[in-house]
Design a protein around this motif. Structure first.
Motif, short mmCIF file in Angstrom:
data_model
loop_
_atom_site.label_atom_id
_atom_site.label_comp_id
_atom_site.label_asym_id
_atom_site.label_seq_id
_atom_site.Cartn_x
_atom_site.Cartn_y
_atom_site.Cartn_z
N PHE A 65 49.11 45.19 25.08
CA PHE A 65 48.09 44.99 26.12
C PHE A 65 48.78 44.58 27.42
CE2 PHE A 65 45.73 44.74 22.23
CZ PHE A 65 44.55 45.38 22.55
N ALA A 66 48.05 44.75 28.54
CA ALA A 66 48.64 44.45 29.86
C ALA A 66 48.76 42.94 30.06
CB ALA A 66 47.76 45.03 30.94
N LEU A 67 49.90 42.51 30.60
CA LEU A 67 49.98 41.14 31.14
C LEU A 67 49.30 41.16 32.50
CD1 LEU A 67 53.64 40.36 30.12
CD2 LEU A 67 51.59 39.24 29.25
N ILE A 77 50.84 34.72 38.78
CA ILE A 77 50.48 34.53 40.20
C ILE A 77 51.52 35.21 41.10
CG2 ILE A 77 50.03 32.80 42.01
CD1 ILE A 77 49.01 30.93 39.81
N LYS A 78 52.75 35.26 40.63
CA LYS A 78 53.77 36.01 41.40
C LYS A 78 53.79 37.48 41.01
CE LYS A 78 57.03 32.49 42.66
NZ LYS A 78 58.18 31.73 42.25
N LEU A 79 53.53 37.71 39.74
CA LEU A 79 53.62 39.09 39.25
C LEU A 79 52.52 40.00 39.84
CD1 LEU A 79 54.88 41.16 37.30
CD2 LEU A 79 53.48 40.16 35.47
N ALA A 80 51.31 39.46 39.96
CA ALA A 80 50.19 40.32 40.39
C ALA A 80 50.44 40.95 41.77
CB ALA A 80 48.88 39.53 40.36
N ILE A 134 48.88 34.95 28.01
CA ILE A 134 48.17 36.20 28.31
C ILE A 134 46.85 35.94 29.06
CG2 ILE A 134 49.12 37.39 26.29
CD1 ILE A 134 46.36 37.02 24.93
N HIS A 135 46.61 34.72 29.43
CA HIS A 135 45.27 34.36 29.91
C HIS A 135 45.07 34.59 31.41
CE1 HIS A 135 45.20 32.82 25.87
NE2 HIS A 135 43.88 32.79 25.97
N ALA A 136 43.84 34.29 31.85
CA ALA A 136 43.39 34.66 33.20
C ALA A 136 43.87 33.67 34.26
CB ALA A 136 41.87 34.72 33.22
N ILE A 137 44.01 34.16 35.47
CA ILE A 137 44.36 33.31 36.62
C ILE A 137 43.27 33.37 37.69
CG2 ILE A 137 46.88 33.32 36.30
CD1 ILE A 137 46.93 35.63 38.45
N LEU A 138 42.29 34.26 37.51
CA LEU A 138 41.23 34.42 38.52
C LEU A 138 39.87 34.37 37.83
CD1 LEU A 138 42.95 37.29 40.50
CD2 LEU A 138 42.25 35.12 41.52
N GLY A 191 44.17 42.28 33.26
CA GLY A 191 45.01 41.23 32.66
C GLY A 191 44.98 39.91 33.40
N VAL A 192 44.12 39.79 34.41
CA VAL A 192 44.11 38.55 35.20
C VAL A 192 42.76 37.83 35.17
CG1 VAL A 192 45.91 39.35 36.78
CG2 VAL A 192 43.49 39.70 37.38
N ALA A 193 41.73 38.47 34.62
CA ALA A 193 40.39 37.87 34.67
C ALA A 193 39.54 38.33 33.48
CB ALA A 193 39.69 38.23 35.99
#
Ligand SMILES: Cc1cc2nc3c(=O)[nH]c(=O)nc-3n(C[C@H](O)[C@H](O)[C@H](O)COP(=O)(O)OP(=O)(O)OC[C@H]3O[C@@H](n4cnc5c(N)ncnc54)[C@H](O)[C@@H]3O)c2cc1C
Ligand code: SF4
Length: 330
Positions: free
Chosen positions: A239-241, A310-313, A147-151, A264-266
């Motif tokens: 919660f949002a992925l 990274i693909k989903l966003a 569920i963690h951040a990529i940005l 859900g990304v940061a």
């Protein structure tokens, strides 16, 4: 058992002085996050300042044409308001995608802004967590981090901000009205939350003796072309992925203004500025949206279990833009 004092604030000034007078005092909103955190021994306030009785629950038109949402208005009341429904459907969609009707009845607008991450390790006092216990390490970096951040991550913390409402507020470029011992100050929603950096224990820029008393929406609500898309493991109560607040304004057949914000990304609502810039002045099309949305992840970094984001966003952005283009569903 940890004892604490519950103090009723009689006015906003009284709330601020109670926050200033006590070393370890926090505001109590609806309690749906704070009380859970206290039960789990994650948060240990000695004083709770209850703001429920303050006259901060109204929703009022602003002379500028915008709308002021009171800090203690519930998420449910806010979504139900006829002006939010007709002028800010993006915000309504985001609020209604969150939690459950019972929780939305209790949750306040300010509490929603200030809610804490849902990182599992933050809630588990047996594991290292720099946010809960600065300097102890981050169990998520090499742990289970789906569920963690990529940005915008740091070596110290890769947590995400969990709010749906805040993603829509960031897309709308709302302003948080804050009051403290020095008086009032406006804080842009986009600057309200922080990236983790070296101090992941700090989620936001509010001082410990400041109170959120309102959230102002600007006149432009993108009512005709907006969409909130939330991708999650279950259709409700999750919660949002990844989530996307997308809004478009057209001049003839061209996009005049675009707003794209990710959840859900940061560690904060993530404004995809490059995507927005790539859309302005262009004819809308699926291929334009696909190309532009790829820009959102050019600096993304996955940590293993969350690589799929990274693909989903970009896909979620494309879908949200397509739906916004077609027209807001009421
Ligand atoms: C099972 C469950 C599912 C959920 N699902 C979602 C979801 O899908 N999406 C989502 O967005 N949220 C979700 N939530 C979170 C929910 O939206 C928050 O718990 C809620 O918005 C917090 O509001 P509150 O008024 O209860 O805050 P509280 O719990 O009272 O407080 C939260 C924080 O805000 C601070 N605070 C409160 N009011 C003020 C103020 N006026 N000024 C300064 N600080 C203040 C408190 O000190 C505390 O730090 C979920 C919660 C639960 C329990
Ligand atoms: S990601 Fe942040 S909140 Fe989660 S364990 Fe690491 S430091 Fe704690």
């Amino acid at each position: 058992v940890r004892p604490f004092q519950l103090l009723q604030a009689e006015s906003p000034l009284d709330a601020i002085s109670k926050l200033s007078e006590h070393e370890n005092a926090v505001v109590l909103g609806g309690g749906t996050n704070l009380i859970d955190l206290m039960k789990e021994d994650v948060e240990r306030p000695e004083v709770l300042v209850d703001v429920e009785r303050l006259d901060l629950s109204s929703i009022e038109d602003l002379p500028s044409g915008g709308l002021r949402l009171g800090a203690t208005a519930s998420n449910a009341e806010t979504a139900r308001d006829s002006r939010v429904r007709s002028r800010y459907p993006l915000l309504r969609e985001a609020i209604l995608s969150a939690a459950s009707p019972q929780l939305r009845n209790m949750a306040t607008n300010a509490g929603n802004l200030m809610q804490r991450t849902r990182c599992y390790y933050f809630y588990d006092t047996q594991t290292p967590c720099n946010k809960r216990s600065p300097g102890s390490g981050c169990a998520a970096v090499d742990g289970f981090n789906r569920i963690h951040a990529i940005l915008g991550t740091s070596e110290k913390c890769i947590a995400t901000h969990p709010s749906d409402m805040c993603v829509a507020l960031a897309a709308l470029e709302a302003t948080v009205q804050v009051r403290g011992p020095e008086g009032e100050r406006p804080l842009s929603l986009l600057d309200f939350h922080r990236l983790p950096g070296e101090e992941p224990e700090k989620d936001h820029r509010l001082a410990s003796d400041e109170l959120v008393w309102a959230i102002d929406l600007p006149p432009e609500g993108f009512a005709d072309h907006s969409h909130y898309l939330k991708v999650r493991d279950r259709e409700s109560y999750a919660f949002a992925l990844v989530s996307v607040a997308a809004a478009l304004r057209f001049s003839g057949s061209l996009i005049e203004e675009a707003r794209v914000c990710l959840g859900g990304v940061a560690h904060k609502p993530w404004k995809a500025r490059d995507v927005e810039a790539a859309l302005v002045g262009r004819e809308p099309s699926e291929s334009l949206f696909e190309q532009a949305s790829e820009l959102s992840v050019k600096e993304a970094r996955g940590f293993g279990h969350n690589d799929f984001k990274i693909k989903l966003a970009p896909r979620a952005i494309t879908e949200a833009l397509m739906r916004a283009w077609k027209g807001t569903q009421s």
